[in-house]
Scaffold this active site. Structure first.
Site, short mmCIF file in Angstrom:
data_model
loop_
_atom_site.label_atom_id
_atom_site.label_comp_id
_atom_site.label_asym_id
_atom_site.label_seq_id
_atom_site.Cartn_x
_atom_site.Cartn_y
_atom_site.Cartn_z
N MET A 185 44.17 24.97 33.67
CA MET A 185 43.03 25.90 33.71
C MET A 185 43.26 27.04 34.69
O MET A 185 42.42 27.33 35.54
CB MET A 185 41.76 25.13 34.07
N HIS A 224 43.96 29.57 39.73
CA HIS A 224 43.08 28.67 38.99
C HIS A 224 41.76 29.35 38.66
O HIS A 224 41.22 30.12 39.45
CB HIS A 224 42.82 27.39 39.81
N HIS A 225 41.26 29.04 37.46
CA HIS A 225 40.01 29.64 36.99
C HIS A 225 38.84 29.26 37.90
O HIS A 225 37.82 29.94 37.94
CB HIS A 225 39.72 29.18 35.56
N ALA A 226 38.97 28.17 38.64
CA ALA A 226 37.92 27.79 39.58
C ALA A 226 37.78 28.78 40.72
O ALA A 226 36.72 28.87 41.35
CB ALA A 226 38.19 26.39 40.14
N ASN A 228 33.14 33.25 39.26
CA ASN A 228 33.01 33.32 37.81
C ASN A 228 31.60 33.75 37.44
O ASN A 228 30.62 33.08 37.79
CB ASN A 228 33.29 31.94 37.18
#
Length: 455
Positions: free
Chosen positions: A21, A138-140, A306
């Site tokens: 991810m 990381h998308h986090a 995000n």
């Protein structure tokens, strides 16, 4: 310790060997005119001595709390730059093809959760003398928009400047003024706005149902047909990239009276239609794209986190005529944007959650195989820099995003407007989407067809 938002924890929970991810990007540079033969060696040595690391690049997940997963971030106080920053060279003959193959391998590899979740790869050996950076995070920690904003923050429009920070650094911001603590009345007003948003969800739901079912204006989840893209994915990735002149898309958009983003979607629709026709795999029902929409303020400077909504768009892939297909896409996007424009950010997030909700159960055994997909493909268009940018004298020639794949979603097309070009990055499951690079040819053919149809 820093509390972890629910969205960050969710991205970490989804992360597996088959579903890494992280988001990535391939940036292509021409060295400055005064660069010598040892330019990249000296560049690497200089970067490794730069300890000016932005806070987000020091975060790693704290120890998970049993079945609850990750609930907080912790700062890595012993960051090893030479682990995160790596220097590689392409094999001969040093074509873009070799660069993309190397990027595909790096994008397939999960990040180490025991360290801050990012890597930067400096790549030399291109036959034309250029070099590249492949970055992944990381998308986090960052979504595509925040990652692009961060990159822009370390670049400059001055080709003579030599004070640009490293890709993991930051320019020294002006000293922030001390913000007063929120007053009780302000907190009450903020709470009232949230309650008002929540109360407004019911009429929003009724409106969506009316426009979708009675007026047939909105595309809802689970209306998409099954395609070869909507299967379980493996961990290996393919990555393809190319640039188009933004002026060409602008001419089509002006002649057709639509936004350029609709032209981008029409190019992608044409490419997908041709790709599936070549494999005798085009469904009788039109493909549906999920189009991420940034919910950040236009004037904001957020470069982490995000904040992304989701629209569903009918791609009109059953329509042979390119002008008619563009008209279908334009109407679908206009109706969706109009609805989102009338919503508060919280309500827009709630509607977006409805659009992507079926993916919450996609990891369960048999779900992808036995249910209709929520949508067929993700197509993102991220606004990028509109002027020529440089990094310590090196000219940015291309900026190609690499994105995330999930079970049921084996293909992702992400575009960035960079200077006077549209830079396209296509990420596909290596096992499920063969000959991914052919989509680049089909994109060019799709734009040619639009030019013939409307100009």
């Amino acid at each position: 310790m820093k509390p972890m938002p629910v969205t960050d924890s969710m991205f970490l929970a989804l992360d597996t060997r088959e579903h890494p991810m992280h988001v990535g990007g391939l940036a292509l540079f021409t060295p400055p005119p005064d660069a010598g033969d040892d330019y990249l060696r000296l560049l690497r040595e200089d970067l490794l001595t730069n300890s000016d690391v932005r806070d987000v690049f020091r975060l790693r997940p704290a120890t998970p709390l049993h079945s609850l997963g990750y609930l907080s971030w912790t700062e890595d106080t012993n960051l090893e730059l030479d682990y995160h920053f790596r220097h590689s060279a392409l094999p001969s003959p040093g074509r873009i093809r070799e660069l993309l193959e190397l990027t595909s391998r790096w994008h397939s590899t999960p990040l180490d959760r025991h360290r801050p979740l990012w890597e930067v790869h400096l790549v030399e050996g291109l036959a034309d003398g250029r070099f590249a950076f492949y970055n992944k995070i990381h998308h986090a920690l960052m979504d595509g928009v925040s990652a692009l904003r961060h990159l822009q923050s370390v670049l400059t429009d001055d080709p003579a400047a030599r004070d640009c920070p490293p890709p993991w650094g930051t320019r020294r911001p002006p000293r922030d003024r001390v913000r007063p603590s929120p007053r009780p009345l302000a907190l009450l007003r903020a709470g009232g706005r949230v309650l008002g948003d929540l109360a407004g969800l019911a009429p929003v739901t009724a409106r969506v149902a009316s426009e979708a079912f009675r007026e047939h204006r909105l595309t809802l989840p689970l209306q998409a047909p099954r395609t070869m893209f909507n299967v379980a994915v493996g961990g290996a990735r393919r990555f393809a990239a190319q640039s188009w002149e933004w002026e060409r898309l602008g001419a089509v958009a002006h002649a057709a009276g639509v936004p350029r983003n609709d032209v981008v979607l029409a190019m992608c629709s044409a490419a997908l239609r041709t790709y599936l026709l070549d494999r005798d795999a085009l469904p009788d029902t039109s493909l549906v794209a999920m189009v991420p929409v940034s919910l950040r303020p236009r004037a904001g400077g957020e470069t982490s986190g995000n904040r992304v909504g989701a629209l569903l768009c009918d791609l009109g892939t059953t329509i042979a005529d390119p002008a008619d297909r563009l008209a279908v896409i334009h109407r679908a996007m206009a109706d969706g944007k109009q609805l989102f424009g009338d919503l508060s950010p919280l309500q827009a997030l709630a509607l977006s959650a409805l659009n992507v909700a079926p993916f919450a159960v996609a990891p369960l055994p048999g779900v992808v195989t036995h249910t209709r997909p929520a949508f067929n493909v993700v197509i993102s268009n991220v606004p990028g820099p509109r002027t020529r940018l440089y990094w310590n004298g090196a000219r940015l020639d291309g900026l190609y995003p690499a994105s995330v794949l999930l079970d049921g979603l084996a293909l992702n097309i992400t575009t960035v407007t960079s200077g006077d070009t549209l830079d396209v990055g296509i990420t596909g499951c290596r096992r499920s989407v063969p000959h991914l690079q052919r989509l680049l040819t089909h994109l060019e053919d799709g734009l040619n067809a639009l030019e013939r149809a409307v100009l």
